[in-house]
Design a protein around this motif. Structure first.
Motif, PDB file in Angstrom:
ATOM      1  N   ALA A 121      -1.285  21.758  12.689  1.00 49.32           N
ATOM      2  CA  ALA A 121      -0.104  21.979  13.520  1.00 49.32           C
ATOM      3  C   ALA A 121       0.337  20.663  14.151  1.00 49.32           C
ATOM      4  O   ALA A 121       1.532  20.330  14.178  1.00 49.32           O
ATOM      5  CB  ALA A 121      -0.416  23.015  14.592  1.00 49.32           C
ATOM      6  N   ARG A 122      -0.619  19.903  14.643  1.00 50.86           N
ATOM      7  CA  ARG A 122      -0.335  18.607  15.250  1.00 50.86           C
ATOM      8  C   ARG A 122       0.264  17.640  14.213  1.00 50.86           C
ATOM      9  O   ARG A 122       1.210  16.921  14.491  1.00 50.86           O
ATOM     10  CB  ARG A 122      -1.636  18.049  15.832  1.00 50.86           C
ATOM     11  N   ALA A 123      -0.281  17.654  12.987  1.00 45.14           N
ATOM     12  CA  ALA A 123       0.208  16.774  11.930  1.00 45.14           C
ATOM     13  C   ALA A 123       1.659  17.099  11.602  1.00 45.14           C
ATOM     14  O   ALA A 123       2.498  16.199  11.454  1.00 45.14           O
ATOM     15  CB  ALA A 123      -0.663  16.912  10.682  1.00 45.14           C
ATOM     16  N   ARG A 124       1.970  18.391  11.520  1.00 40.74           N
ATOM     17  CA  ARG A 124       3.350  18.806  11.210  1.00 40.74           C
ATOM     18  C   ARG A 124       4.289  18.376  12.322  1.00 40.74           C
ATOM     19  O   ARG A 124       5.404  17.922  12.078  1.00 40.74           O
ATOM     20  CB  ARG A 124       3.407  20.322  11.035  1.00 40.74           C
ATOM     21  N   GLU A 125       3.804  18.520  13.558  1.00 35.27           N
ATOM     22  CA  GLU A 125       4.593  18.141  14.728  1.00 35.27           C
ATOM     23  C   GLU A 125       4.897  16.636  14.675  1.00 35.27           C
ATOM     24  O   GLU A 125       6.028  16.212  14.901  1.00 35.27           O
ATOM     25  CB  GLU A 125       3.736  18.481  15.956  1.00 35.27           C
ATOM     26  N   LEU A 126       3.889  15.846  14.313  1.00 34.87           N
ATOM     27  CA  LEU A 126       4.075  14.389  14.225  1.00 34.87           C
ATOM     28  C   LEU A 126       5.080  14.047  13.128  1.00 34.87           C
ATOM     29  O   LEU A 126       5.968  13.215  13.321  1.00 34.87           O
ATOM     30  CB  LEU A 126       2.733  13.697  13.951  1.00 34.87           C
ATOM     31  N   LEU A 127       4.943  14.697  11.964  1.00 33.31           N
ATOM     32  CA  LEU A 127       5.877  14.445  10.862  1.00 33.31           C
ATOM     33  C   LEU A 127       7.298  14.791  11.290  1.00 33.31           C
ATOM     34  O   LEU A 127       8.253  14.080  10.977  1.00 33.31           O
ATOM     35  CB  LEU A 127       5.483  15.271   9.633  1.00 33.31           C
ATOM     36  N   GLU A 128       7.419  15.878  12.039  1.00 35.28           N
ATOM     37  CA  GLU A 128       8.720  16.298  12.546  1.00 35.28           C
ATOM     38  C   GLU A 128       9.298  15.212  13.449  1.00 35.28           C
ATOM     39  O   GLU A 128      10.475  14.877  13.362  1.00 35.28           O
ATOM     40  CB  GLU A 128       8.527  17.608  13.324  1.00 35.28           C
ATOM     41  N   MET A 129       8.442  14.637  14.295  1.00 29.35           N
ATOM     42  CA  MET A 129       8.880  13.620  15.261  1.00 29.35           C
ATOM     43  C   MET A 129       9.425  12.377  14.579  1.00 29.35           C
ATOM     44  O   MET A 129      10.254  11.671  15.137  1.00 29.35           O
ATOM     45  CB  MET A 129       7.700  13.217  16.161  1.00 29.35           C
ATOM     46  N   VAL A 130       8.935  12.073  13.371  1.00 27.11           N
ATOM     47  CA  VAL A 130       9.442  10.886  12.664  1.00 27.11           C
ATOM     48  C   VAL A 130      10.377  11.298  11.521  1.00 27.11           C
ATOM     49  O   VAL A 130      10.550  10.576  10.546  1.00 27.11           O
ATOM     50  CB  VAL A 130       8.301   9.995  12.139  1.00 27.11           C
ATOM     51  N   SER A 131      10.976  12.485  11.665  1.00 26.59           N
ATOM     52  CA  SER A 131      11.953  13.030  10.709  1.00 26.59           C
ATOM     53  C   SER A 131      11.424  13.140   9.284  1.00 26.59           C
ATOM     54  O   SER A 131      12.142  12.876   8.328  1.00 26.59           O
ATOM     55  CB  SER A 131      13.258  12.216  10.694  1.00 26.59           C
ATOM     56  N   LEU A 132      10.155  13.487   9.146  1.00 29.68           N
ATOM     57  CA  LEU A 132       9.600  13.686   7.803  1.00 29.68           C
ATOM     58  C   LEU A 132       9.131  15.127   7.626  1.00 29.68           C
ATOM     59  O   LEU A 132       8.284  15.405   6.776  1.00 29.68           O
ATOM     60  CB  LEU A 132       8.433  12.722   7.544  1.00 29.68           C
ATOM     61  N   GLY A 133       9.695  16.028   8.442  1.00 28.25           N
ATOM     62  CA  GLY A 133       9.284  17.429   8.393  1.00 28.25           C
ATOM     63  C   GLY A 133       9.361  18.035   7.006  1.00 28.25           C
ATOM     64  O   GLY A 133       8.528  18.856   6.642  1.00 28.25           O
ATOM     65  N   ASP A 134      10.352  17.595   6.213  1.00 26.19           N
ATOM     66  CA  ASP A 134      10.533  18.185   4.881  1.00 26.19           C
ATOM     67  C   ASP A 134       9.667  17.523   3.821  1.00 26.19           C
ATOM     68  O   ASP A 134       9.734  17.877   2.656  1.00 26.19           O
ATOM     69  CB  ASP A 134      12.008  18.065   4.452  1.00 26.19           C
ATOM     70  N   PHE A 135       8.875  16.531   4.208  1.00 24.80           N
ATOM     71  CA  PHE A 135       8.158  15.752   3.205  1.00 24.80           C
ATOM     72  C   PHE A 135       6.645  15.928   3.262  1.00 24.80           C
ATOM     73  O   PHE A 135       5.913  15.135   2.709  1.00 24.80           O
ATOM     74  CB  PHE A 135       8.506  14.265   3.354  1.00 24.80           C
ATOM     75  N   GLU A 136       6.174  16.979   3.969  1.00 29.58           N
ATOM     76  CA  GLU A 136       4.722  17.096   4.137  1.00 29.58           C
ATOM     77  C   GLU A 136       3.992  17.248   2.810  1.00 29.58           C
ATOM     78  O   GLU A 136       2.853  16.842   2.674  1.00 29.58           O
ATOM     79  CB  GLU A 136       4.376  18.259   5.083  1.00 29.58           C
ATOM     80  N   ASN A 137       4.664  17.804   1.794  1.00 30.57           N
ATOM     81  CA  ASN A 137       3.997  17.989   0.512  1.00 30.57           C
ATOM     82  C   ASN A 137       4.325  16.898  -0.506  1.00 30.57           C
ATOM     83  O   ASN A 137       3.971  17.005  -1.676  1.00 30.57           O
ATOM     84  CB  ASN A 137       4.346  19.359  -0.069  1.00 30.57           C
ATOM     85  N   ALA A 138       4.999  15.839  -0.054  1.00 26.71           N
ATOM     86  CA  ALA A 138       5.345  14.748  -0.969  1.00 26.71           C
ATOM     87  C   ALA A 138       4.151  13.814  -1.125  1.00 26.71           C
ATOM     88  O   ALA A 138       3.397  13.581  -0.179  1.00 26.71           O
ATOM     89  CB  ALA A 138       6.541  13.984  -0.429  1.00 26.71           C
ATOM     90  N   TYR A 139       3.974  13.309  -2.335  1.00 26.57           N
ATOM     91  CA  TYR A 139       2.929  12.304  -2.571  1.00 26.57           C
ATOM     92  C   TYR A 139       3.476  10.929  -2.196  1.00 26.57           C
ATOM     93  O   TYR A 139       4.690  10.703  -2.250  1.00 26.57           O
ATOM     94  CB  TYR A 139       2.492  12.340  -4.035  1.00 26.57           C
ATOM     95  N   PRO A 140       2.589   9.994  -1.821  1.00 25.57           N
ATOM     96  CA  PRO A 140       3.053   8.674  -1.361  1.00 25.57           C
ATOM     97  C   PRO A 140       4.029   8.004  -2.327  1.00 25.57           C
ATOM     98  O   PRO A 140       5.007   7.412  -1.901  1.00 25.57           O
ATOM     99  CB  PRO A 140       1.753   7.875  -1.255  1.00 25.57           C
ATOM    100  N   LYS A 141       3.780   8.131  -3.641  1.00 24.20           N
ATOM    101  CA  LYS A 141       4.664   7.421  -4.588  1.00 24.20           C
ATOM    102  C   LYS A 141       6.062   8.036  -4.612  1.00 24.20           C
ATOM    103  O   LYS A 141       6.989   7.432  -5.132  1.00 24.20           O
ATOM    104  CB  LYS A 141       4.051   7.407  -5.978  1.00 24.20           C
ATOM    105  N   GLU A 142       6.210   9.218  -4.036  1.00 23.89           N
ATOM    106  CA  GLU A 142       7.532   9.826  -3.954  1.00 23.89           C
ATOM    107  C   GLU A 142       8.287   9.378  -2.701  1.00 23.89           C
ATOM    108  O   GLU A 142       9.422   9.763  -2.494  1.00 23.89           O
ATOM    109  CB  GLU A 142       7.412  11.357  -3.944  1.00 23.89           C
ATOM    110  N   LEU A 143       7.619   8.586  -1.857  1.00 20.57           N
ATOM    111  CA  LEU A 143       8.218   8.184  -0.575  1.00 20.57           C
ATOM    112  C   LEU A 143       8.597   6.706  -0.591  1.00 20.57           C
ATOM    113  O   LEU A 143       7.977   5.904  -1.279  1.00 20.57           O
ATOM    114  CB  LEU A 143       7.218   8.437   0.564  1.00 20.57           C
ATOM    115  N   SER A 144       9.621   6.364   0.188  1.00 20.44           N
ATOM    116  CA  SER A 144      10.020   4.962   0.318  1.00 20.44           C
ATOM    117  C   SER A 144       9.049   4.243   1.256  1.00 20.44           C
ATOM    118  O   SER A 144       8.251   4.876   1.944  1.00 20.44           O
ATOM    119  CB  SER A 144      11.425   4.889   0.878  1.00 20.44           C
ATOM    120  N   GLY A 145       9.141   2.920   1.286  1.00 20.03           N
ATOM    121  CA  GLY A 145       8.244   2.119   2.119  1.00 20.03           C
ATOM    122  C   GLY A 145       8.263   2.533   3.581  1.00 20.03           C
ATOM    123  O   GLY A 145       7.225   2.661   4.221  1.00 20.03           O
ATOM    124  N   GLY A 146       9.462   2.766   4.120  1.00 22.72           N
ATOM    125  CA  GLY A 146       9.583   3.152   5.523  1.00 22.72           C
ATOM    126  C   GLY A 146       8.972   4.512   5.791  1.00 22.72           C
ATOM    127  O   GLY A 146       8.302   4.722   6.802  1.00 22.72           O
TER     128      GLY A 146
END
Lengths: 272, 273
Positions: free
Chosen positions: A127-152
């Motif tokens: 729950a805390r991890a999801r909350e943190l992801l939400e705080m940095v606007s990555l709420g929709d990316f919790e199931n993305a693998y690193p190579k699917e994400l940009s550097g930022g």
């Protein structure tokens, strides 16, 4: 004299969170000893945001490694809270210049690594991890693998990972150094928001003068080889910090002052 | 964007051509078919005797006629390959872990393993026959000798591929040595280990067949030597085809396992902000 020390001990909340006293670090190499840090004295208050600013090779990253207990120091004392640092200090959170995300784990799983190793209750941590992801606007990316994400995005996940266990101390080693200027601005804002919502002390290593001023309560200026604390400057700008502040005279006065210090240190050479 | 694509693709729709199914199969398949036809034709035109070069049709006929024996001997060879391969993993991976974690082992064992690769394994095969007899054991030993090397080397490289920062990160979380190995180093090494395994599949098939050449009374290598001495080239070709099939299926099986175990390397999708 006695009264004074008694008073100091009684008021333990005033006691600095981090106490670095007369710390030196010498690396032994084949070509002889390299003095990375020389006689560092620095106290950091609880909840303070302190940037360590200096050119490359001034030992600022080494200082962070000493504080994390990942590299032993040669002389002096480092205390974090009540603890004398003598080995890895798992109470902190750490962010490197490289995001060091594990390719085989999704964003959420990368953050949850922290919980698995520390044996935190899994559901609460999730729950805390999801909350943190939400705080940095990555709420929709919790199931993305690193190579699917940009550097930022990757670096934001790595910051979330460092904060999962609500560390009282966050150590960051040029975390935005590998990012483009605009992503960097956004991540600085994200970091400030995270700092506002999570009570913690931050030690932020950077070689960007503007970044140090923008984020910090205090900026510690280091001189190159061997690394010494040259000056400590209080940044008296209101919070929350806004991007537009960077154009204001108060802000530019600080950056000019810091630039002048580095000029006198010989870091910058200008044609006269 | 979607609207534009729709408009542009609409007029391009063509009536399916009757030969359209040809394009669905790999072009390499058609190359192979053409080569086989050329082979068949040239054998008939030049009247090459069957004990020099049989036509593909004769080989197919031989395969059908000799199928049960091919399967039996193929099974023997396959079991040598699989047992040897398994031993290579059981020896190779722990050895790689030892080399990665122990500076002494790295300096005492690693150079010898690397240097030992200059010894032609085929040349010491007769020696192994003398030591272990003509049974299963020398075949497995040769398979292991050939296939464990790429497993060790790739596993060592993989286990050392964890960056300093990654190991610092593990330490900063308070990870134990076991956790660092299990949760950081081993997953990081898996793609490398699989690269080694895939190389080892090819080498272990070669090892088993070579071992059977030198001394065996069953197996596909034995079928090849015996057929050769009686000028039954057609049967030799039949055995070679079965050996190739074993090699390809084995490789494909390991590749499928890789896609299952290391999915993060298998499907490269890149998204941006």
């Amino acid at each position: 004299m006695n009264d004074m020390s008694l008073n100091l001990e009684a008021a333990s909340s005033v006691k600095p969170h981090i106490r670095i006293s007369r710390v030196s670090k010498t690396f032994k190499t084949r070509k002889g000893d390299v003095h990375a840090l020389d006689d560092i004295d620095l106290n950091i208050k609880r909840g303070e945001f302190v940037s360590i600013l200096g050119p490359s090779g001034c030992g600022k990253s080494t200082l962070m490694m000493l504080l994390a207990g990942l590299t032993p120091y040669s002389k002096g004392r480092i205390e974090v809270g009540e603890k004398l640092i003598q080995g890895p200090n798992p109470e902190g959170g750490i962010v490197f210049q490289q995001d060091v995300l594990l390719e085989w784990r999704t964003a959420l799983q990368n953050i949850m690594m922290q919980a698995e190793i520390r044996k935190l209750p899994i559901e609460a941590a999730k729950a805390r991890a999801r909350e943190l992801l939400e705080m940095v606007s990555l709420g929709d990316f919790e199931n993305a693998y690193p190579k699917e994400l940009s550097g930022g995005m990757r670096q934001r996940v790595s910051i979330c990972r460092a904060l999962l266990h609500r560390p009282p101390l966050l150590l960051m080693d040029e975390p935005f150094g590998a990012l483009d200027a605009m992503t960097r601005d956004q991540l600085q804002l994200d970091l400030l928001r995270l700092c506002r919502d999570n009570e913690m002390t931050v030690m932020f290593i950077t070689h960007s003068i503007a970044e140090a001023v923008f984020l910090s309560d205090r900026v510690v200026v280091m001189s190159p080889r061997p690394g010494r604390v040259e000056r400590i400057i209080d940044i008296d700008l209101p919070r929350p910090r806004r991007l537009a502040m960077r154009e204001e005279p108060q802000f530019t006065a600080y950056t000019r002052e810091l630039t002048e210090i580095f000029k006198t240190l010989g870091v910058f050479r200008e044609e006269v | 964007m979607a609207a534009i694509t729709d408009v542009e693709t609409e007029p391009r729709v063509r009536r399916p051509s009757p030969l359209r199914f040809l394009g669905r199969v790999s072009p390499a398949f058609w190359t192979l078919i053409i080569l086989l036809i050329l082979w068949e034709l040239s054998v008939h035109i030049t009247q090459v005797p069957i004990y020099i070069l049989p036509p593909p049709t004769a080989i197919v006929k031989e395969m059908i006629a000799y199928w049960p024996r091919l399967m039996y001997n193929g099974g023997i060879t396959l079991s040598e390959v699989l047992i040897g391969f398994l031993f290579s993993i059981l020896v190779g991976v722990p050895l790689a872990i030892l080399i990665t974690y122990s500076r002494v082992a790295e300096r005492a064992i690693y150079p010898i393993i690397v240097a030992s690769q200059t010894i032609p394994k085929v040349a010491i095969a007769p020696l192994l026959m003398a030591w272990f007899g003509y049974g299963l054991t020398p075949k497995i030993v040769i398979v292991v000798l050939l296939s464990f090397f790429p497993i060790v080397i790739n596993s060592v490289v993989g286990l050392k591929a964890s960056s300093a920062e990654m190991l610092y990160l593990a330490q900063s979380m308070g990870a134990s040595g076991w956790q660092t190995f299990w949760k950081f180093r081993l997953p990081q090494a898996l793609p490398y280990i699989f690269a080694g395994l895939k190389l080892a599949t090819v080498l272990s098939v070669i090892g088993a067949v070579v071992a059977e050449f030198i001394g065996a009374d069953q197996g596909l290598g034995y079928v090849i030597t015996v057929s050769g001495s009686s000028f039954n080239i057609t049967r030799q070709f039949a055995a070679i085809i079965v050996i190739s099939a074993i090699g390809m299926l084995f490789f494909a099986a390991i590749e499928a396992l890789e896609r299952f175990v290391v999915p993060w390397k298998a499907n490269p999708i890149v998204a941006s902000e």
